[in-house]
Design a protein around this motif. Structure first.
Motif, PDB file in Angstrom:
ATOM      1  N   LYS A 112       2.364   6.572   2.668  1.00 23.70           N
ATOM      2  CA  LYS A 112       1.998   5.894   1.411  1.00 23.70           C
ATOM      3  C   LYS A 112       1.899   6.897   0.257  1.00 23.70           C
ATOM      4  O   LYS A 112       2.271   6.581  -0.881  1.00 23.70           O
ATOM      5  CB  LYS A 112       0.679   5.134   1.583  1.00 23.70           C
ATOM      6  CG  LYS A 112       0.813   3.887   2.440  1.00 23.70           C
ATOM      7  CD  LYS A 112      -0.313   2.903   2.205  1.00 23.70           C
ATOM      8  CE  LYS A 112      -1.653   3.470   2.616  1.00 23.70           C
ATOM      9  NZ  LYS A 112      -2.726   2.452   2.490  1.00 23.70           N
ATOM     10  N   LEU A 161       5.347   7.541  -0.813  1.00 20.18           N
ATOM     11  CA  LEU A 161       5.894   6.375  -1.511  1.00 20.18           C
ATOM     12  C   LEU A 161       5.425   6.353  -2.959  1.00 20.18           C
ATOM     13  O   LEU A 161       6.210   6.069  -3.884  1.00 20.18           O
ATOM     14  CB  LEU A 161       5.462   5.095  -0.794  1.00 20.18           C
ATOM     15  CG  LEU A 161       6.175   3.802  -1.198  1.00 20.18           C
ATOM     16  CD1 LEU A 161       7.657   3.859  -0.825  1.00 20.18           C
ATOM     17  CD2 LEU A 161       5.522   2.595  -0.529  1.00 20.18           C
ATOM     18  N   PHE A 186       6.792   6.379   7.717  1.00 13.94           N
ATOM     19  CA  PHE A 186       6.566   4.983   8.157  1.00 13.94           C
ATOM     20  C   PHE A 186       7.245   4.747   9.513  1.00 13.94           C
ATOM     21  O   PHE A 186       6.714   4.020  10.352  1.00 13.94           O
ATOM     22  CB  PHE A 186       7.132   3.998   7.119  1.00 13.94           C
ATOM     23  CG  PHE A 186       6.285   3.841   5.892  1.00 13.94           C
ATOM     24  CD1 PHE A 186       4.907   3.685   5.994  1.00 13.94           C
ATOM     25  CD2 PHE A 186       6.854   3.828   4.625  1.00 13.94           C
ATOM     26  CE1 PHE A 186       4.129   3.530   4.858  1.00 13.94           C
ATOM     27  CE2 PHE A 186       6.089   3.677   3.488  1.00 13.94           C
ATOM     28  CZ  PHE A 186       4.713   3.535   3.602  1.00 13.94           C
ATOM     29  N   TYR A 198       2.780  -1.759   9.198  1.00 17.40           N
ATOM     30  CA  TYR A 198       3.619  -0.566   9.149  1.00 17.40           C
ATOM     31  C   TYR A 198       5.096  -0.945   9.031  1.00 17.40           C
ATOM     32  O   TYR A 198       5.859  -0.296   8.313  1.00 17.40           O
ATOM     33  CB  TYR A 198       3.422   0.281  10.417  1.00 17.40           C
ATOM     34  CG  TYR A 198       2.008   0.765  10.657  1.00 17.40           C
ATOM     35  CD1 TYR A 198       1.048   0.722   9.645  1.00 17.40           C
ATOM     36  CD2 TYR A 198       1.624   1.264  11.902  1.00 17.40           C
ATOM     37  CE1 TYR A 198      -0.253   1.162   9.878  1.00 17.40           C
ATOM     38  CE2 TYR A 198       0.335   1.716  12.136  1.00 17.40           C
ATOM     39  CZ  TYR A 198      -0.609   1.655  11.134  1.00 17.40           C
ATOM     40  OH  TYR A 198      -1.882   2.092  11.358  1.00 17.40           O
ATOM     41  N   HIS A 251       5.989  -1.923   5.377  1.00 19.18           N
ATOM     42  CA  HIS A 251       6.151  -0.757   4.507  1.00 19.18           C
ATOM     43  C   HIS A 251       7.431   0.007   4.838  1.00 19.18           C
ATOM     44  O   HIS A 251       8.111   0.512   3.925  1.00 19.18           O
ATOM     45  CB  HIS A 251       4.934   0.174   4.643  1.00 19.18           C
ATOM     46  CG  HIS A 251       3.739  -0.279   3.854  1.00 19.18           C
ATOM     47  ND1 HIS A 251       2.891  -1.275   4.292  1.00 19.18           N
ATOM     48  CD2 HIS A 251       3.262   0.130   2.646  1.00 19.18           C
ATOM     49  CE1 HIS A 251       1.932  -1.448   3.390  1.00 19.18           C
ATOM     50  NE2 HIS A 251       2.133  -0.625   2.392  1.00 19.18           N
ATOM     51  N   ARG A 252       7.768   0.092   6.123  1.00 16.88           N
ATOM     52  CA  ARG A 252       9.002   0.789   6.502  1.00 16.88           C
ATOM     53  C   ARG A 252      10.219   0.077   5.918  1.00 16.88           C
ATOM     54  O   ARG A 252      11.141   0.727   5.392  1.00 16.88           O
ATOM     55  CB  ARG A 252       9.118   0.857   8.025  1.00 16.88           C
ATOM     56  CG  ARG A 252      10.378   1.552   8.503  1.00 16.88           C
ATOM     57  CD  ARG A 252      10.488   1.549  10.020  1.00 16.88           C
ATOM     58  NE  ARG A 252      10.599   0.198  10.563  1.00 16.88           N
ATOM     59  CZ  ARG A 252      10.700  -0.084  11.853  1.00 16.88           C
ATOM     60  NH1 ARG A 252      10.705   0.894  12.741  1.00 16.88           N
ATOM     61  NH2 ARG A 252      10.792  -1.339  12.265  1.00 16.88           N
ATOM     62  N   ALA A 275      10.361   0.756   2.155  1.00 18.69           N
ATOM     63  CA  ALA A 275      10.805   2.125   1.877  1.00 18.69           C
ATOM     64  C   ALA A 275      12.292   2.272   2.166  1.00 18.69           C
ATOM     65  O   ALA A 275      13.011   2.981   1.445  1.00 18.69           O
ATOM     66  CB  ALA A 275      10.000   3.115   2.723  1.00 18.69           C
ATOM     67  N   GLU A 317       0.990  -7.877   1.579  1.00 19.93           N
ATOM     68  CA  GLU A 317       2.003  -6.859   1.305  1.00 19.93           C
ATOM     69  C   GLU A 317       3.381  -7.295   1.785  1.00 19.93           C
ATOM     70  O   GLU A 317       4.398  -7.030   1.130  1.00 19.93           O
ATOM     71  CB  GLU A 317       1.636  -5.523   1.979  1.00 19.93           C
ATOM     72  CG  GLU A 317       0.379  -4.877   1.440  1.00 19.93           C
ATOM     73  CD  GLU A 317      -0.826  -5.244   2.276  1.00 19.93           C
ATOM     74  OE1 GLU A 317      -0.834  -6.372   2.832  1.00 19.93           O
ATOM     75  OE2 GLU A 317      -1.758  -4.432   2.371  1.00 19.93           O
ATOM     76  N   PHE A 323       6.501  -7.461  -0.754  1.00 20.07           N
ATOM     77  CA  PHE A 323       7.721  -6.667  -0.533  1.00 20.07           C
ATOM     78  C   PHE A 323       8.937  -7.576  -0.385  1.00 20.07           C
ATOM     79  O   PHE A 323      10.017  -7.276  -0.890  1.00 20.07           O
ATOM     80  CB  PHE A 323       7.569  -5.806   0.720  1.00 20.07           C
ATOM     81  CG  PHE A 323       6.523  -4.728   0.612  1.00 20.07           C
ATOM     82  CD1 PHE A 323       6.141  -4.221  -0.621  1.00 20.07           C
ATOM     83  CD2 PHE A 323       5.911  -4.219   1.757  1.00 20.07           C
ATOM     84  CE1 PHE A 323       5.172  -3.225  -0.717  1.00 20.07           C
ATOM     85  CE2 PHE A 323       4.959  -3.223   1.674  1.00 20.07           C
ATOM     86  CZ  PHE A 323       4.575  -2.726   0.430  1.00 20.07           C
TER      87      PHE A 323
END
Length: 515
Positions: free
Chosen positions: A406, A409, A421, A433, A436-437, A440, A469, A473
């Motif tokens: 993070k 990022l 991630f 996780y 977020h991966r 990214a 989140e 995303f």
């Protein structure tokens, strides 16, 4: 359909890409092997101990799989209590479980349940290690806790819920015209869910795969996963194999015995008197905890410690100690199968210890072992607390990787963030996780990774619809891909989960204007 267990175990090492984890488990179960299975993939390592084909322990270098962290994750222990217990465990040398019981933070019965759940959690995680290397080791370090898994149930659960679907499809292939049926005379001791039972019942009609989907109304993935597990466990199979097994069973069945001649008795025999003794202790919390506590600890004790006698014990006190312990945890005192099984295991252990100490040669051998252990402990310098903490922190921690990702990022280091991630997902594949991966991955190269990131995020929010989140995303990526309806729906769901974030309203308004 599958290689035989002896063929699978003939190779002492290999990869799970060639020999999938459920096939290894089934082979070890059928062959009733006592050994250690070592798994390695990148930085992750696990050592699974098997006794007579059943997993009884698993050492892992993943921090979240340690007992303390697992209890915190499940809400059975606070982080503060965990940190205090960890420090005391390191300084005193006491095991975490024994220390938690000693401090009254968990009861022995609850600890046993959590040890079972923790072992299942570690083993189910292995079903996703499809690129790991494995090695079978003859040496076994017996775990201290007496926990044992049902291998068949583990295979069914792992294949149905954890194993990547492409791995299932790769290792279970057949033509469309092949028919399946229930295999006669096989009892795998499975507890079937409603889905499993529905599919298993449909196999009575000997359907093809497509007919099985029609009769159960399940999708391809659901049917293929469960059918693979049931066929591997040999409770289902191709109809020609089913018929062959049925013919063998019929040929091996003994001829029916002639019916005995019944001579009526002059008077009915009196009913046998019902045993009058101590009422069952299943509902007695103290008795139940005492039994489970003794059961959990008995594997780590030598005969002297187990029977609570000194090394110079004489035959009469030894016999009295054995009878006292056998009576204290007698299987006759418990009614439920789970508690009675533990009492029976304890009784067998007490009897084995009594036999060892009653034999002069074995008694002498155990005394020599104790003396050698004392010498070893006197000559060993105990590591300092700082050194032991350093050893413990060598465990792989997903939270540390996630926080570092993070930070990268936020610094717009998208490639570095994706790398960390990825580490976090490797260690612990939480939906947070994974979300977020995927984001990214998209930010790293939007023009190349947009479609893949979109698919990953849609799967994440399907698994975890309450994750803000994930929806946020998904909205960002869908917007970048020009999928305005998907983006608007995602931002609306994110706003519903967090109405205080007015940015979602602005994004929705922009999309509405654009559309």
């Amino acid at each position: 359909m599958f290689p035989t267990p002896s063929q699978v175990l003939r190779q002492r090492e290999g990869t799970l890409e060639d020999t999938p984890f459920p096939l290894l488990l089934h082979s070890l179960m059928v062959e009733e092997r006592t050994c250690t299975l070592e798994l390695k993939v990148r930085q992750r390592e696990k050592r699974i101990v098997f006794e007579d084909g059943s997993p009884v322990g698993c050492q892992s270098n993943l921090l979240h799989e340690t007992l303390g962290k697992f209890l915190v994750e499940k809400g059975k222990l606070t982080e503060v209590d965990y940190q205090k217990a960890l420090a005391e465990s390191i300084s005193s040398g006491l095991q975490m479980g024994a220390l938690l019981i000693q401090k009254g933070l968990i009861s022995p019965f609850d600890l046993y349940k959590q040890l079972q759940a923790n072992l299942a959690h570690k083993l189910l995680d292995c079903f996703r290690w499809t690129d790991a290397k494995y090695r079978l080791i003859a040496d076994v370090d017996s775990p201290d806790a007496s926990v044992r898994m049902n291998t068949g149930q583990l295979i069914l659960t792992g294949v149905a819920n954890v194993m990547p679907f492409d791995a299932v499809a790769t290792h279970f292939t057949f033509t469309d015209e092949r028919r399946f049926g229930q295999m006669p005379g096989v009892d795998a001791g499975l507890k079937l869910s409603s889905k499993d039972a529905r599919l298993f019942q449909a196999l009575r009609q000997r359907p093809t795969f497509n007919e099985l989907m029609e009769r159960t109304s399940f999708d391809t993935e659901t049917v293929l996963r469960r059918l693979y597990a049931l066929c591997l466990l040999e409770v289902a199979g191709f109809v020609e194999d089913v018929d062959e097994r049925a013919a063998k069973l019929a040929a091996a069945a003994p001829a029916p015995a002639p019916e005995p001649v019944v001579v009526p008795a002059e008077a009915p025999a009196p009913a046998a008197p019902q045993p009058q003794g101590t009422p069952f202790s299943d509902e007695d919390v103290a008795a139940r905890d005492a039994l489970v506590s003794a059961f959990l600890a008995h594997r780590s004790k030598d005969p002297f410690t187990l029977l609570e006698v000194p090394e110079d014990v004489q035959p009469v006190p030894l016999r009295k100690a054995f009878f006292a312990l056998a009576d204290r945890h007698s299987p006759l005192r418990f009614q439920t199968p789970e508690l009675r099984e533990k009492a029976e295991s304890l009784l067998a252990a007490y009897a084995k210890a009594f036999g060892a100490l009653s034999d002069a040669e074995q008694n002498l051998l155990w005394r020599k072992r104790r003396a050698a252990q004392r010498e070893k402990e006197r000559g060993t310098t105990r590591p300092s607390t700082a050194e032991q903490f350093r050893i413990r922190t060598d465990l792989l921690d997903a939270t540390t990787q996630f926080e570092e990702a993070k930070r990268r990022l936020q610094a717009r280091n998208y490639a570095g963030a994706f790398e960390y991630f990825e580490y976090a997902c490797d260690i612990d594949p939480k939906p947070l996780y994974q979300a977020h991966r995927a984001f990214a991955r998209y930010l790293m190269k939007p023009e190349a990774h947009g479609r893949l990131a979109l698919q990953e995020l849609q799967e994440v929010v399907r698994q975890e619809p309450g994750m803000e989140e994930g929806w946020a995303f998904l909205g960002e990526v869908a917007q970048g891909e020009g999928q305005w309806a998907v983006a608007e729906d995602a931002f609306r769901k994110a706003f519903k989960l967090n109405p205080k974030n007015r940015r979602y309203v602005e994004l929705i308004q922009e999309i509405v204007k654009r559309r």
